[in-house]
Design a protein around this motif. Structure first.
Motif, PDB file in Angstrom:
ATOM      1  N   LEU A 233      25.990  80.060  34.954  1.00  0.00           N
ATOM      2  CA  LEU A 233      24.947  79.727  35.915  1.00  0.00           C
ATOM      3  C   LEU A 233      23.650  80.370  35.430  1.00  0.00           C
ATOM      4  N   HIS A 234      22.585  79.588  35.384  1.00  0.00           N
ATOM      5  CA  HIS A 234      21.330  80.102  34.830  1.00  0.00           C
ATOM      6  C   HIS A 234      20.143  79.345  35.415  1.00  0.00           C
ATOM      7  N   LEU A 235      18.966  79.855  35.129  1.00  0.00           N
ATOM      8  CA  LEU A 235      17.735  79.142  35.463  1.00  0.00           C
ATOM      9  C   LEU A 235      16.712  79.410  34.385  1.00  0.00           C
TER      10      LEU A 235
ATOM     11  N   TRP B 121      18.621  77.399  40.027  1.00  0.00           N
ATOM     12  CA  TRP B 121      19.884  77.844  39.443  1.00  0.00           C
ATOM     13  C   TRP B 121      20.752  76.619  39.205  1.00  0.00           C
ATOM     14  N   HIS B 122      21.369  76.554  38.030  1.00  0.00           N
ATOM     15  CA  HIS B 122      22.206  75.409  37.706  1.00  0.00           C
ATOM     16  C   HIS B 122      23.208  75.741  36.608  1.00  0.00           C
TER      17      HIS B 122
ATOM     18  N   GLU C 111      17.163  83.417  33.318  1.00  0.00           N
ATOM     19  CA  GLU C 111      18.057  84.359  33.987  1.00  0.00           C
ATOM     20  C   GLU C 111      19.459  83.791  33.906  1.00  0.00           C
TER      21      GLU C 111
ATOM     22  N   ASP D 280      23.571  84.399  35.437  1.00  0.00           N
ATOM     23  CA  ASP D 280      24.377  85.076  36.454  1.00  0.00           C
ATOM     24  C   ASP D 280      25.852  84.804  36.188  1.00  0.00           C
TER      25      ASP D 280
END
Length: 112
Positions: A3-5, A44-45, A95, A97
């Protein structure tokens, strides 16, 4: 994929073959061949192969620049993990996660 952005780029996935699953913010979506999935900057995706067949897609990230992160990740000896990748990603305005990724992986029986 974790999961990131991205803070600087928008991302588009055009599904060429197979079935794409994606988490876009709080929404889980599925897309078949011929579908364009938009992942705006700041959201976030993550995405995964949601089918039994191979998934092929055309990934477009605009504007350019994030490809430098991918080049860095591909360098020999460039082993990154949950402890080291976030700092590297941050230098490219991203970022990551990993903690929030695991429930998604478990729900869809994904293997990294």
């Amino acid at each position: 994929m974790a999961l990131h952005l991205h803070t600087r780029e928008d991302e588009y996935s055009f599904v060429l073959e197979g079935r794409l699953g994606a988490l876009l913010g709080d929404d889980e979506v599925f897309a078949d061949a011929g579908t364009l999935v938009y992942k705006p900057r700041g959201q976030w995706h993550t995405f995964w192969n949601a089918g039994d067949e191979p998934l092929r897609l055309l990934e477009i990230i605009s504007p350019g620049g994030l490809e430098e992160l991918f080049r860095k990740l591909a360098e020999p000896g460039g082993e990154y993990d949950a402890d080291t990748l976030p700092a590297l990603a941050a230098t490219y305005g991203c970022e990551v996660d990993f903690e929030a990724t695991m429930p998604i992986a478990e729900r869809h029986r994904l293997v990294f």
